[in-house]
Write an enzyme that holds these catalytic residues in place. Structure first.
Site, short mmCIF file in Angstrom:
data_model
loop_
_atom_site.label_atom_id
_atom_site.label_comp_id
_atom_site.label_asym_id
_atom_site.label_seq_id
_atom_site.Cartn_x
_atom_site.Cartn_y
_atom_site.Cartn_z
N VAL A 88 4.57 6.26 8.00
CA VAL A 88 3.27 5.30 7.91
C VAL A 88 2.18 6.04 7.51
O VAL A 88 1.83 7.31 7.82
CB VAL A 88 3.04 4.62 8.97
CG1 VAL A 88 1.47 3.57 8.82
CG2 VAL A 88 3.99 3.87 9.58
N GLY A 91 1.75 7.88 2.08
CA GLY A 91 1.85 7.78 0.34
C GLY A 91 3.13 7.35 -0.12
O GLY A 91 3.53 7.55 -1.38
N LEU A 92 4.00 6.89 1.00
CA LEU A 92 5.39 6.50 0.33
C LEU A 92 5.47 5.15 0.30
O LEU A 92 6.55 4.34 0.37
CB LEU A 92 6.57 7.20 1.45
CG LEU A 92 6.52 8.49 1.39
CD1 LEU A 92 7.49 9.05 2.49
CD2 LEU A 92 6.86 9.25 0.17
N GLY A 93 4.25 4.41 0.32
CA GLY A 93 4.18 2.93 0.08
C GLY A 93 4.70 2.08 1.15
O GLY A 93 5.36 1.00 1.20
N SER A 94 4.63 2.46 2.52
CA SER A 94 5.07 1.63 3.79
C SER A 94 4.30 0.36 3.80
O SER A 94 4.91 -0.63 4.18
CB SER A 94 4.76 2.35 4.92
OG SER A 94 3.27 2.56 5.30
N SER A 95 2.98 0.14 3.30
CA SER A 95 2.36 -1.03 3.63
C SER A 95 2.98 -1.88 2.46
O SER A 95 3.21 -3.04 2.92
CB SER A 95 0.77 -0.84 3.19
OG SER A 95 0.57 -0.24 1.91
N ALA A 96 3.24 -1.64 1.26
CA ALA A 96 3.77 -2.40 0.21
C ALA A 96 5.24 -2.91 0.90
O ALA A 96 5.55 -3.95 0.66
CB ALA A 96 3.75 -1.88 -0.93
N ASP A 138 2.48 -0.21 -5.84
CA ASP A 138 3.29 -0.21 -4.61
C ASP A 138 4.01 -1.56 -4.56
O ASP A 138 5.53 -1.53 -4.27
CB ASP A 138 2.48 0.09 -3.40
CG ASP A 138 2.03 1.65 -3.55
OD1 ASP A 138 1.55 1.98 -2.45
OD2 ASP A 138 1.90 2.20 -4.76
N1 LIG Z 1 6.83 -0.41 10.58
C1 LIG Z 1 5.49 -1.30 10.46
N2 LIG Z 1 5.16 -2.14 11.04
C2 LIG Z 1 3.87 -2.95 10.71
N3 LIG Z 1 3.02 -2.43 9.80
C3 LIG Z 1 3.37 -1.32 9.17
C4 LIG Z 1 4.65 -0.70 9.16
N4 LIG Z 1 4.43 0.31 8.35
C5 LIG Z 1 3.39 0.34 7.86
N5 LIG Z 1 2.49 -0.61 8.09
C6 LIG Z 1 1.27 -1.02 7.86
O1 LIG Z 1 1.02 -0.27 6.76
C7 LIG Z 1 -0.50 0.51 6.94
C8 LIG Z 1 -0.14 1.77 6.24
O2 LIG Z 1 -0.52 1.51 4.79
P1 LIG Z 1 -1.33 2.77 3.93
O3 LIG Z 1 -2.67 3.29 4.59
O4 LIG Z 1 -1.34 2.00 2.64
O5 LIG Z 1 -0.26 3.93 4.04
P2 LIG Z 1 1.10 4.02 3.02
O6 LIG Z 1 0.90 5.24 2.16
O7 LIG Z 1 2.39 4.07 4.01
O8 LIG Z 1 1.33 2.84 2.32
C9 LIG Z 1 -0.31 0.63 8.46
O9 LIG Z 1 -1.58 0.89 9.03
C10 LIG Z 1 0.33 -0.74 8.88
O10 LIG Z 1 -0.89 -1.73 8.85
C1 LIG Z 2 -3.91 5.63 -4.40
C2 LIG Z 2 -3.06 4.55 -4.82
O1 LIG Z 2 -3.06 4.53 -6.38
C3 LIG Z 2 -1.70 4.55 -4.49
C4 LIG Z 2 -1.71 4.44 -2.76
O2 LIG Z 2 -0.38 4.85 -2.45
P1 LIG Z 2 -0.05 4.71 -1.00
O3 LIG Z 2 -0.62 3.36 -0.16
O4 LIG Z 2 -0.90 5.74 -0.36
O5 LIG Z 2 1.32 4.58 -0.87
C5 LIG Z 2 -3.85 3.23 -4.66
C6 LIG Z 2 -3.00 1.98 -5.43
O6 LIG Z 2 -2.43 1.99 -6.43
O7 LIG Z 2 -3.37 0.88 -4.83
MG LIG Z 3 -0.07 1.61 1.03
#
Ligand SMILES: Nc1ncnc2c1ncn2[C@@H]1O[C@H](COP(=O)(O)OP(=O)(O)O)[C@@H](O)[C@H]1O
Ligand SMILES: C[C@@](O)(CCOP(=O)(O)O)CC(=O)O
Ligand SMILES: [Mg+2]
Length: 303
Positions: A88, A91-96, A138
Protein backbone atom coordinates in the site's frame (compact mmCIF):
# COMPACT_ATOMS: atom_id res chain seq x y z
CA UNK A 1 -20.55 -14.82 -2.81
CA UNK A 2 -18.60 -13.22 -5.69
CA UNK A 3 -14.84 -12.67 -5.87
CA UNK A 4 -13.05 -10.42 -8.36
CA UNK A 5 -9.42 -9.41 -8.74
CA UNK A 6 -7.42 -6.65 -10.44
CA UNK A 7 -3.67 -6.14 -10.97
CA UNK A 8 -1.29 -3.60 -9.59
CA UNK A 9 0.91 -1.70 -12.00
CA UNK A 10 4.27 -0.08 -12.63
CA UNK A 11 5.05 3.03 -14.60
CA UNK A 12 7.82 2.35 -17.08
CA UNK A 13 7.77 6.05 -17.95
CA UNK A 14 5.71 9.18 -17.43
CA UNK A 15 4.28 9.30 -13.94
CA UNK A 16 3.39 12.85 -12.84
CA UNK A 17 3.68 14.11 -16.43
CA UNK A 18 0.56 12.08 -17.19
CA UNK A 19 -1.41 14.15 -14.65
CA UNK A 20 -0.90 17.08 -17.06
CA UNK A 21 -2.04 15.11 -20.11
CA UNK A 22 1.46 14.09 -21.22
CA UNK A 23 2.34 10.56 -22.33
CA UNK A 24 3.05 7.71 -19.92
CA UNK A 25 3.63 3.99 -20.39
CA UNK A 26 2.38 1.72 -17.64
CA UNK A 27 2.17 -2.01 -17.27
CA UNK A 28 0.11 -4.42 -15.17
CA UNK A 29 2.08 -6.74 -12.88
CA UNK A 30 1.36 -10.11 -11.30
CA UNK A 31 0.41 -8.66 -7.89
CA UNK A 32 -3.36 -8.50 -7.45
CA UNK A 33 -6.08 -7.16 -5.16
CA UNK A 34 -8.95 -9.58 -4.50
CA UNK A 35 -12.43 -8.39 -3.48
CA UNK A 36 -15.20 -10.69 -2.23
CA UNK A 37 -18.76 -9.44 -1.80
CA UNK A 38 -21.72 -11.19 -0.20
CA UNK A 39 -25.13 -10.30 1.20
CA UNK A 40 -25.21 -8.37 4.50
CA UNK A 41 -27.74 -6.26 6.44
CA UNK A 42 -25.88 -3.01 5.59
CA UNK A 43 -22.91 -1.94 3.43
CA UNK A 44 -19.96 -3.25 5.44
CA UNK A 45 -16.22 -3.79 5.23
CA UNK A 46 -14.73 -6.98 6.61
CA UNK A 47 -11.67 -6.26 8.78
CA UNK A 48 -9.43 -8.19 11.17
CA UNK A 49 -11.90 -7.65 14.00
CA UNK A 50 -15.00 -8.54 11.97
CA UNK A 51 -17.32 -6.48 9.78
CA UNK A 52 -17.94 -2.77 10.36
CA UNK A 53 -20.09 -0.26 8.49
CA UNK A 54 -18.24 1.34 5.59
CA UNK A 55 -16.36 4.40 6.85
CA UNK A 56 -15.53 7.10 4.25
CA UNK A 57 -12.45 8.23 6.18
CA UNK A 58 -11.03 4.72 6.59
CA UNK A 59 -11.91 3.50 3.08
CA UNK A 60 -12.40 6.57 0.87
CA UNK A 61 -11.96 4.69 -2.41
CA UNK A 62 -14.47 1.96 -1.52
CA UNK A 63 -16.92 4.52 -0.13
CA UNK A 64 -16.72 6.51 -3.35
CA UNK A 65 -17.39 3.36 -5.42
CA UNK A 66 -20.49 2.50 -3.39
CA UNK A 67 -21.78 6.08 -3.65
CA UNK A 68 -21.45 5.86 -7.45
CA UNK A 69 -23.41 2.60 -7.55
CA UNK A 70 -26.17 4.31 -5.53
CA UNK A 71 -26.48 6.68 -8.48
CA UNK A 72 -27.69 3.99 -10.86
CA UNK A 73 -28.82 0.91 -8.93
CA UNK A 74 -30.53 -0.13 -5.70
CA UNK A 75 -27.60 -0.68 -3.31
CA UNK A 76 -28.79 -3.34 -0.91
CA UNK A 77 -26.65 -4.49 2.05
CA UNK A 78 -23.33 -6.04 1.05
CA UNK A 79 -20.20 -7.14 2.89
CA UNK A 80 -16.94 -6.19 1.12
CA UNK A 81 -13.82 -8.19 1.94
CA UNK A 82 -10.48 -7.09 0.45
CA UNK A 83 -7.28 -9.11 0.32
CA UNK A 84 -4.41 -7.58 -1.60
CA UNK A 85 -0.81 -8.63 -2.24
CA UNK A 86 -0.01 -5.10 -3.48
CA UNK A 87 2.03 -3.05 -1.01
CA UNK A 88 0.00 0.00 0.00
CA UNK A 89 1.11 3.55 -0.74
CA UNK A 90 4.10 2.24 -2.70
CA UNK A 91 3.53 3.40 -6.25
CA UNK A 92 2.26 0.00 -7.40
CA UNK A 93 -1.31 1.17 -7.86
CA UNK A 94 -2.90 -0.50 -4.84
CA UNK A 95 -5.62 2.17 -4.74
CA UNK A 96 -6.57 1.59 -8.35
CA UNK A 97 -6.49 -2.21 -8.10
CA UNK A 98 -8.73 -2.17 -5.03
CA UNK A 99 -11.06 0.35 -6.66
CA UNK A 100 -11.38 -1.55 -9.95
CA UNK A 101 -11.79 -4.94 -8.29
CA UNK A 102 -14.53 -3.53 -6.03
CA UNK A 103 -16.36 -2.03 -9.02
CA UNK A 104 -16.17 -5.36 -10.86
CA UNK A 105 -17.41 -7.35 -7.85
CA UNK A 106 -20.33 -4.98 -7.19
CA UNK A 107 -21.18 -4.93 -10.92
CA UNK A 108 -21.50 -8.73 -10.84
CA UNK A 109 -23.35 -8.67 -7.51
CA UNK A 110 -25.95 -6.04 -8.55
CA UNK A 111 -26.08 -7.24 -12.19
CA UNK A 112 -25.41 -3.76 -13.64
CA UNK A 113 -23.57 -5.08 -16.76
CA UNK A 114 -20.82 -2.45 -16.82
CA UNK A 115 -18.39 -2.63 -19.74
CA UNK A 116 -14.64 -2.57 -19.12
CA UNK A 117 -14.64 1.02 -20.42
CA UNK A 118 -17.38 1.89 -17.88
CA UNK A 119 -15.32 0.28 -15.10
CA UNK A 120 -12.13 2.12 -16.05
CA UNK A 121 -14.00 5.42 -16.34
CA UNK A 122 -15.73 5.01 -12.96
CA UNK A 123 -12.42 4.01 -11.38
CA UNK A 124 -10.76 7.15 -12.72
CA UNK A 125 -13.60 9.29 -11.34
CA UNK A 126 -13.14 7.64 -7.93
CA UNK A 127 -9.34 8.20 -7.86
CA UNK A 128 -9.79 11.81 -9.01
CA UNK A 129 -12.34 12.50 -6.25
CA UNK A 130 -10.29 10.85 -3.51
CA UNK A 131 -6.86 12.17 -4.58
CA UNK A 132 -8.01 15.56 -5.76
CA UNK A 133 -6.29 14.96 -9.07
CA UNK A 134 -5.49 11.69 -10.88
CA UNK A 135 -4.62 10.52 -14.35
CA UNK A 136 -6.55 7.55 -15.79
CA UNK A 137 -3.35 5.46 -15.84
CA UNK A 138 -3.62 3.30 -12.75
CA UNK A 139 -7.30 2.49 -13.18
CA UNK A 140 -6.95 1.88 -16.93
CA UNK A 141 -4.09 -0.59 -16.43
CA UNK A 142 -5.90 -2.36 -13.58
CA UNK A 143 -8.96 -2.73 -15.81
CA UNK A 144 -7.36 -3.87 -19.06
CA UNK A 145 -4.03 -5.38 -17.98
CA UNK A 146 -0.99 -5.52 -20.29
CA UNK A 147 1.01 -2.45 -21.30
CA UNK A 148 -0.83 0.79 -22.03
CA UNK A 149 -0.13 4.29 -23.29
CA UNK A 150 -1.94 7.13 -21.51
CA UNK A 151 -3.62 9.57 -22.13
CA UNK A 152 -4.34 8.01 -25.56
CA UNK A 153 -5.73 4.96 -23.69
CA UNK A 154 -3.88 2.76 -26.21
CA UNK A 155 -3.47 -0.91 -25.37
CA UNK A 156 0.07 -1.76 -26.48
CA UNK A 157 -0.25 -5.49 -26.02
CA UNK A 158 1.83 -7.63 -23.71
CA UNK A 159 5.60 -7.66 -23.28
CA UNK A 160 6.84 -10.35 -20.93
CA UNK A 161 9.29 -8.56 -18.63
CA UNK A 162 10.76 -9.49 -15.27
CA UNK A 163 11.17 -6.46 -13.04
CA UNK A 164 12.90 -6.15 -9.70
CA UNK A 165 10.83 -4.01 -7.37
CA UNK A 166 12.58 -2.24 -4.50
CA UNK A 167 10.37 -1.00 -1.70
CA UNK A 168 11.71 1.73 0.60
CA UNK A 169 8.97 0.81 3.07
CA UNK A 170 8.24 4.52 3.44
CA UNK A 171 4.55 5.27 2.90
CA UNK A 172 3.84 8.05 0.45
CA UNK A 173 0.40 9.52 -0.16
CA UNK A 174 -0.25 10.00 -3.86
CA UNK A 175 -2.59 12.88 -3.06
CA UNK A 176 0.08 14.81 -1.14
CA UNK A 177 2.91 14.22 -3.62
CA UNK A 178 0.73 15.12 -6.61
CA UNK A 179 -0.35 18.37 -4.96
CA UNK A 180 3.29 19.24 -4.13
CA UNK A 181 4.17 18.92 -7.83
CA UNK A 182 1.16 21.05 -8.78
CA UNK A 183 2.37 23.80 -6.41
CA UNK A 184 5.90 23.61 -7.86
CA UNK A 185 4.46 23.88 -11.39
CA UNK A 186 2.45 26.94 -10.27
CA UNK A 187 5.69 28.60 -9.12
CA UNK A 188 7.73 27.62 -12.21
CA UNK A 189 5.20 26.98 -15.02
CA UNK A 190 7.65 27.20 -17.93
CA UNK A 191 10.47 25.16 -16.38
CA UNK A 192 8.24 22.39 -14.95
CA UNK A 193 6.12 22.43 -18.10
CA UNK A 194 9.22 21.75 -20.21
CA UNK A 195 10.29 18.95 -17.84
CA UNK A 196 6.86 17.33 -18.27
CA UNK A 197 7.22 17.67 -22.05
CA UNK A 198 10.62 15.96 -21.88
CA UNK A 199 9.22 13.11 -19.78
CA UNK A 200 6.47 12.77 -22.40
CA UNK A 201 9.10 12.53 -25.15
CA UNK A 202 10.86 9.78 -23.16
CA UNK A 203 7.60 7.80 -22.98
CA UNK A 204 6.95 8.17 -26.70
CA UNK A 205 10.52 7.19 -27.61
CA UNK A 206 10.48 4.34 -25.13
CA UNK A 207 7.54 2.59 -26.77
CA UNK A 208 9.51 1.90 -29.95
CA UNK A 209 12.44 0.40 -28.04
CA UNK A 210 10.11 -1.78 -25.94
CA UNK A 211 8.47 -3.05 -29.12
CA UNK A 212 11.91 -3.74 -30.64
CA UNK A 213 13.02 -5.53 -27.46
CA UNK A 214 15.96 -3.10 -27.08
CA UNK A 215 15.93 -3.14 -23.29
CA UNK A 216 19.37 -1.52 -22.98
CA UNK A 217 17.92 1.63 -24.49
CA UNK A 218 14.68 1.26 -22.50
CA UNK A 219 16.86 1.18 -19.37
CA UNK A 220 18.79 4.26 -20.46
CA UNK A 221 15.52 6.15 -20.94
CA UNK A 222 14.31 4.99 -17.51
CA UNK A 223 17.46 6.50 -15.98
CA UNK A 224 16.88 9.82 -17.73
CA UNK A 225 13.25 9.77 -16.55
CA UNK A 226 14.46 9.15 -12.99
CA UNK A 227 16.67 12.25 -13.11
CA UNK A 228 13.67 14.33 -14.18
CA UNK A 229 11.50 12.90 -11.38
CA UNK A 230 14.18 13.94 -8.92
CA UNK A 231 14.13 17.43 -10.46
CA UNK A 232 10.39 17.87 -9.68
CA UNK A 233 10.98 16.88 -6.07
CA UNK A 234 9.40 13.42 -5.91
CA UNK A 235 12.61 11.52 -5.15
CA UNK A 236 14.00 10.72 -1.73
CA UNK A 237 17.33 9.68 -0.20
CA UNK A 238 16.04 6.14 0.28
CA UNK A 239 14.75 5.84 -3.30
CA UNK A 240 18.05 7.18 -4.70
CA UNK A 241 20.03 4.69 -2.63
CA UNK A 242 18.03 1.78 -4.06
CA UNK A 243 18.21 3.18 -7.60
CA UNK A 244 22.00 3.56 -7.54
CA UNK A 245 22.53 0.22 -5.78
CA UNK A 246 20.52 -1.53 -8.50
CA UNK A 247 22.46 0.17 -11.29
CA UNK A 248 25.79 -0.75 -9.67
CA UNK A 249 24.61 -4.35 -9.55
CA UNK A 250 23.94 -4.34 -13.27
CA UNK A 251 20.38 -3.07 -13.79
CA UNK A 252 19.82 -1.78 -17.32
CA UNK A 253 17.69 1.02 -15.90
CA UNK A 254 15.99 1.94 -12.65
CA UNK A 255 13.57 4.61 -11.52
CA UNK A 256 10.77 5.49 -9.17
CA UNK A 257 7.38 4.03 -10.01
CA UNK A 258 4.22 5.97 -9.12
CA UNK A 259 4.00 9.03 -6.93
CA UNK A 260 7.47 8.71 -5.36
CA UNK A 261 8.48 10.43 -2.13
CA UNK A 262 8.78 6.93 -0.72
CA UNK A 263 7.25 3.71 -1.93
CA UNK A 264 8.89 1.71 -4.69
CA UNK A 265 11.42 1.89 -7.44
CA UNK A 266 11.77 -0.57 -10.30
CA UNK A 267 14.85 -2.03 -11.96
CA UNK A 268 14.85 -3.50 -15.46
CA UNK A 269 17.47 -6.23 -15.66
CA UNK A 270 18.77 -8.94 -17.88
CA UNK A 271 17.63 -12.31 -16.58
CA UNK A 272 21.14 -13.21 -15.37
CA UNK A 273 21.28 -10.14 -13.10
CA UNK A 274 17.82 -10.34 -11.48
CA UNK A 275 18.85 -11.90 -8.18
CA UNK A 276 22.09 -9.90 -7.96
CA UNK A 277 20.10 -6.66 -8.34
CA UNK A 278 17.45 -7.85 -5.86
CA UNK A 279 20.16 -8.61 -3.27
CA UNK A 280 21.88 -5.26 -3.90
CA UNK A 281 18.59 -3.45 -3.18
CA UNK A 282 18.21 -5.39 0.07
CA UNK A 283 21.77 -4.52 1.07
CA UNK A 284 20.96 -0.86 0.39
CA UNK A 285 18.12 -1.04 2.94
CA UNK A 286 15.10 -1.84 0.80
CA UNK A 287 12.82 -4.80 0.51
CA UNK A 288 13.02 -6.33 -2.95
CA UNK A 289 11.10 -8.85 -4.96
CA UNK A 290 10.84 -9.89 -8.56
CA UNK A 291 7.55 -9.45 -10.36
CA UNK A 292 6.42 -10.22 -13.86
CA UNK A 293 4.41 -8.02 -16.20
CA UNK A 294 0.89 -9.34 -16.70
CA UNK A 295 -1.66 -9.26 -19.50
CA UNK A 296 -4.52 -10.05 -17.09
CA UNK A 297 -6.76 -7.12 -16.17
CA UNK A 298 -9.78 -7.12 -13.88
CA UNK A 299 -11.76 -10.38 -13.80
CA UNK A 300 -14.24 -12.41 -11.80
CA UNK A 301 -12.40 -15.17 -9.94
CA UNK A 302 -15.47 -17.02 -8.62
CA UNK A 303 -19.23 -16.74 -8.35
N1 LIG B 1 -5.96 -3.83 0.82
C1 LIG B 1 -6.59 -2.65 0.84
N2 LIG B 1 -7.79 -2.53 1.46
C2 LIG B 1 -8.45 -1.33 1.50
N3 LIG B 1 -7.97 -0.19 0.95
C3 LIG B 1 -6.78 -0.26 0.31
C4 LIG B 1 -6.02 -1.47 0.23
N4 LIG B 1 -4.86 -1.21 -0.45
C5 LIG B 1 -4.89 0.10 -0.77
N5 LIG B 1 -6.03 0.67 -0.32
C6 LIG B 1 -6.41 2.09 -0.44
O1 LIG B 1 -5.48 2.76 -1.31
C7 LIG B 1 -4.76 3.77 -0.57
C8 LIG B 1 -3.31 3.86 -1.08
O2 LIG B 1 -3.39 4.46 -2.36
P1 LIG B 1 -2.23 5.44 -2.91
O3 LIG B 1 -1.87 6.44 -1.86
O4 LIG B 1 -2.67 5.92 -4.24
O5 LIG B 1 -0.97 4.48 -3.03
P2 LIG B 1 -0.65 3.44 -4.21
O6 LIG B 1 0.66 3.89 -4.75
O7 LIG B 1 -0.54 2.10 -3.50
O8 LIG B 1 -1.78 3.49 -5.21
C9 LIG B 1 -4.84 3.31 0.88
O9 LIG B 1 -4.67 4.42 1.77
C10 LIG B 1 -6.26 2.76 0.95
O10 LIG B 1 -7.22 3.81 1.07
C1 LIG C 1 1.78 10.38 -9.69
C2 LIG C 1 0.81 9.66 -10.61
O1 LIG C 1 1.18 9.94 -11.98
C3 LIG C 1 0.87 8.14 -10.39
C4 LIG C 1 0.44 7.69 -8.98
O2 LIG C 1 0.66 6.27 -8.86
P1 LIG C 1 0.47 5.56 -7.40
O3 LIG C 1 -0.89 5.97 -6.87
O4 LIG C 1 1.58 6.09 -6.49
O5 LIG C 1 0.61 4.10 -7.69
C5 LIG C 1 -0.58 10.22 -10.33
C6 LIG C 1 -1.59 9.75 -11.38
O6 LIG C 1 -1.18 9.36 -12.50
O7 LIG C 1 -2.76 9.76 -11.02
MG1 LIG D 1 -2.68 5.09 -6.05
Amino acid sequence: MITSSAPGKIFLFGEHAVVYGKTAIACAIDLRAHVTVEEAPTVQMKGPGGSVDLNPRKHPYIYSVVEKFKGFTDVTGVNIDIHSDIPVGSGLGSSAAVTIATIKALDAYYGTNLTLEDIAHMGHQVESEVQGRASPTDTFVSTFGGMVQIPDRKKLGFYDMLIVIGNTGKFSSTRKIVSNVAALKERHPIVIGQIMDTISAISETGIEFIQEGDFHTVGELMNINQGLLDSIGVGSKELSELVYASRKAGALGSKITGAGGGGCMIALCEHKNLSRVAHAIKRAGGDSFICRTSHVGVRIESK
